[in-house]
Design a protein around this motif. Structure first.
Motif, PDB file in Angstrom:
ATOM      1  N   GLY A   1       0.821  -1.218   0.000  1.00  0.00           N
ATOM      2  CA  GLY A   1       0.000   0.000   0.000  1.00  0.00           C
ATOM      3  C   GLY A   1       0.848   1.259   0.000  1.00  0.00           C
ATOM      4  O   GLY A   1       1.815   1.390  -0.759  1.00  0.00           O
ATOM      5  N   ASP A   2       0.481   2.170   0.907  1.00  0.00           N
ATOM      6  CA  ASP A   2       1.165   3.462   0.971  1.00  0.00           C
ATOM      7  C   ASP A   2       2.285   3.483   2.016  1.00  0.00           C
ATOM      8  O   ASP A   2       2.556   4.533   2.620  1.00  0.00           O
ATOM      9  N   ALA A   3       2.912   2.361   2.224  1.00  0.00           N
ATOM     10  CA  ALA A   3       4.000   2.307   3.206  1.00  0.00           C
ATOM     11  C   ALA A   3       5.087   3.309   2.858  1.00  0.00           C
ATOM     12  O   ALA A   3       5.403   3.538   1.680  1.00  0.00           O
ATOM     13  N   GLN A   4       5.662   3.896   3.875  1.00  0.00           N
ATOM     14  CA  GLN A   4       6.689   4.912   3.677  1.00  0.00           C
ATOM     15  C   GLN A   4       8.082   4.313   3.441  1.00  0.00           C
ATOM     16  O   GLN A   4       9.009   5.023   3.072  1.00  0.00           O
ATOM     17  N   ALA A   5       8.215   3.022   3.649  1.00  0.00           N
ATOM     18  CA  ALA A   5       9.520   2.360   3.492  1.00  0.00           C
ATOM     19  C   ALA A   5       9.296   0.896   3.114  1.00  0.00           C
ATOM     20  O   ALA A   5       8.226   0.331   3.382  1.00  0.00           O
TER      21      ALA A   5
ATOM     22  N   SER B   1      -2.682  -2.526  -2.682  1.00  0.00           N
ATOM     23  CA  SER B   1      -1.639  -2.805  -3.674  1.00  0.00           C
ATOM     24  C   SER B   1      -0.372  -3.323  -2.990  1.00  0.00           C
ATOM     25  O   SER B   1      -0.125  -3.048  -1.808  1.00  0.00           O
ATOM     26  N   ILE B   2       0.381  -4.076  -3.748  1.00  0.00           N
ATOM     27  CA  ILE B   2       1.724  -4.512  -3.333  1.00  0.00           C
ATOM     28  C   ILE B   2       2.649  -4.240  -4.515  1.00  0.00           C
ATOM     29  O   ILE B   2       2.338  -4.601  -5.661  1.00  0.00           O
ATOM     30  N   THR B   3       3.772  -3.635  -4.269  1.00  0.00           N
ATOM     31  CA  THR B   3       4.780  -3.464  -5.324  1.00  0.00           C
ATOM     32  C   THR B   3       6.075  -4.162  -4.911  1.00  0.00           C
ATOM     33  O   THR B   3       6.383  -4.287  -3.722  1.00  0.00           O
TER      34      THR B   3
ATOM     35  N   ALA C   1      17.270  -2.568  -8.632  1.00  0.00           N
ATOM     36  CA  ALA C   1      17.523  -2.861 -10.041  1.00  0.00           C
ATOM     37  C   ALA C   1      16.205  -2.772 -10.796  1.00  0.00           C
ATOM     38  O   ALA C   1      15.384  -3.686 -10.746  1.00  0.00           O
ATOM     39  N   GLY C   2      16.000  -1.678 -11.477  1.00  0.00           N
ATOM     40  CA  GLY C   2      14.771  -1.514 -12.239  1.00  0.00           C
ATOM     41  C   GLY C   2      13.677  -0.809 -11.445  1.00  0.00           C
ATOM     42  O   GLY C   2      13.860  -0.403 -10.298  1.00  0.00           O
ATOM     43  N   GLU C   3      12.550  -0.688 -12.081  1.00  0.00           N
ATOM     44  CA  GLU C   3      11.401   0.001 -11.508  1.00  0.00           C
ATOM     45  C   GLU C   3      10.509  -0.974 -10.739  1.00  0.00           C
ATOM     46  O   GLU C   3      10.546  -2.192 -10.979  1.00  0.00           O
ATOM     47  N   PRO C   4       9.685  -0.464  -9.822  1.00  0.00           N
ATOM     48  CA  PRO C   4       8.755  -1.341  -9.094  1.00  0.00           C
ATOM     49  C   PRO C   4       7.730  -1.967 -10.051  1.00  0.00           C
ATOM     50  O   PRO C   4       7.348  -1.361 -11.062  1.00  0.00           O
ATOM     51  N   VAL C   5       7.346  -3.186  -9.747  1.00  0.00           N
ATOM     52  CA  VAL C   5       6.298  -3.866 -10.522  1.00  0.00           C
ATOM     53  C   VAL C   5       5.152  -4.202  -9.576  1.00  0.00           C
ATOM     54  O   VAL C   5       5.351  -4.443  -8.384  1.00  0.00           O
ATOM     55  N   ASP C   6       3.946  -4.221 -10.109  1.00  0.00           N
ATOM     56  CA  ASP C   6       2.771  -4.550  -9.308  1.00  0.00           C
ATOM     57  C   ASP C   6       2.677  -6.055  -9.091  1.00  0.00           C
ATOM     58  O   ASP C   6       2.844  -6.846 -10.036  1.00  0.00           O
ATOM     59  N   VAL C   7       2.424  -6.432  -7.858  1.00  0.00           N
ATOM     60  CA  VAL C   7       2.190  -7.835  -7.515  1.00  0.00           C
ATOM     61  C   VAL C   7       0.676  -8.048  -7.469  1.00  0.00           C
ATOM     62  O   VAL C   7      -0.029  -7.307  -6.764  1.00  0.00           O
ATOM     63  N   PRO C   8       0.149  -9.011  -8.213  1.00  0.00           N
ATOM     64  CA  PRO C   8      -1.301  -9.244  -8.184  1.00  0.00           C
ATOM     65  C   PRO C   8      -1.782  -9.505  -6.757  1.00  0.00           C
ATOM     66  O   PRO C   8      -1.185 -10.298  -6.016  1.00  0.00           O
ATOM     67  N   MET C   9      -2.873  -8.846  -6.393  1.00  0.00           N
ATOM     68  CA  MET C   9      -3.411  -8.973  -5.032  1.00  0.00           C
ATOM     69  C   MET C   9      -4.199 -10.277  -4.889  1.00  0.00           C
ATOM     70  O   MET C   9      -5.048 -10.595  -5.727  1.00  0.00           O
TER      71      MET C   9
ATOM     72  N   ALA D   1      -2.496  -4.306   6.777  1.00  0.00           N
ATOM     73  CA  ALA D   1      -1.078  -4.369   7.114  1.00  0.00           C
ATOM     74  C   ALA D   1      -0.782  -3.541   8.348  1.00  0.00           C
ATOM     75  O   ALA D   1      -1.581  -2.685   8.747  1.00  0.00           O
ATOM     76  N   ASP D   2       0.348  -3.803   8.967  1.00  0.00           N
ATOM     77  CA  ASP D   2       0.805  -2.957  10.079  1.00  0.00           C
ATOM     78  C   ASP D   2       2.321  -2.860  10.040  1.00  0.00           C
ATOM     79  O   ASP D   2       2.978  -3.412   9.137  1.00  0.00           O
ATOM     80  N   ASP D   3       2.875  -2.170  11.005  1.00  0.00           N
ATOM     81  CA  ASP D   3       4.322  -1.944  10.975  1.00  0.00           C
ATOM     82  C   ASP D   3       5.116  -3.138  11.507  1.00  0.00           C
ATOM     83  O   ASP D   3       6.334  -3.040  11.684  1.00  0.00           O
ATOM     84  N   GLY D   4       4.451  -4.266  11.685  1.00  0.00           N
ATOM     85  CA  GLY D   4       5.154  -5.504  12.050  1.00  0.00           C
ATOM     86  C   GLY D   4       5.385  -6.408  10.848  1.00  0.00           C
ATOM     87  O   GLY D   4       5.817  -7.554  10.999  1.00  0.00           O
TER      88      GLY D   4
END
Length: 231
Positions: A133-137, A179-181, A193-201, A208-211
């Motif tokens: 998702g919108d994770a910062q890291a 979403s997952i990238t 190496a390269g750009e992020p790709v979308d992982v099918p959900m 999700a959480d920070d764990g």
């Protein structure tokens, strides 16, 4: 002068015999000197022809390096660029994510899989940079999930590599993700190496959480899952 003395003095046969004897010895010496190789002794005493021995050295007999040079030439050809395994690129990999528990309605335990869709072996390095998702890291890695840190995981054509993903560690700041990238790493740990790709959900929405955690790449899916299934 007595008769015996006169006889010896005047008898020419004594001097003639000495002359004949000396002549015979001289003739014998001359004949021997003219024989080929006589001055060098017998065949057993002749020095070995060093040039002929060196010229007849065979590969591998210890007298020359011809055999080793041929072997080195073959080895260098085998270890050339034709034997190098390139890093996998996102456009040659098929990517999927599956839930690992049928009753896991919130999809906390996922198995991310990449399949080599090309026609040559390729390497994936370290672990995937995963962002839920919108994770910062990127998701933190489980460090002891690598059997051989620093070494890439090689995927043959049609084969797969896996990384297990724990979406939520429980009772922490939770957020919804749709979403997952995934971004591949280069050979240097932490690189991209390269750009992020979308992982099918596998589901419409993840919680999700920070764990959250991810494992290193491996060709053994069960090994990767062992690190997250108990969490």
């Amino acid at each position: 002068m007595n008769a015996a003395a006169r006889k010896n003095h005047t008898d020419p046969r004594g001097w003639k015999s000495y002359v004949l004897g000396a002549a015979a010895v001289a003739a014998l010496l001359a004949s021997t000197a003219c024989e080929p190789g006589a001055a060098e002794g017998s065949d057993d005493d002749k020095p070995v022809d060093r040039a002929s021995v060196t010229g007849s050295a065979k590969p591998g007999d210890g007298t020359g390096n011809t055999g080793r040079s041929e072997d080195n030439g073959g080895g260098n050809a085998g270890n050339g660029d034709s034997g190098t395994i390139a890093a996998c690129t996102a456009d040659q990999l098929g990517v999927s994510a599956t839930m690992e528990r049928a009753d896991d309605t919130d999809a906390r335990h996922l198995l991310i899989t990449v399949q080599n869709a090309g026609d040559k072996k390729c390497d994936v390095y370290h672990y995937p940079h995963v962002e839920i998702g919108d994770a910062q890291a990127p998701t933190p890695v489980i460090k002891d999930s690598s059997t051989d840190p620093g070494e890439p995981t090689t995927i043959a054509p049609g084969e797969e590599a896996h990384a297990a993903l724990l979406v939520a560690g429980g009772a922490r700041d939770e957020y919804e993700a749709t979403s997952i990238t995934l971004t591949l790493q280069g050979s240097k740990l932490g690189s991209k190496a390269g750009e992020p790709v979308d992982v099918p959900m596998p589901v419409d929405t993840l919680y999700a959480d920070d764990g959250q955690l991810v494992t290193y790449w491996t060709t053994a899916s069960g090994y990767a899952l062992d690190f997250i299934m108990s969490k």
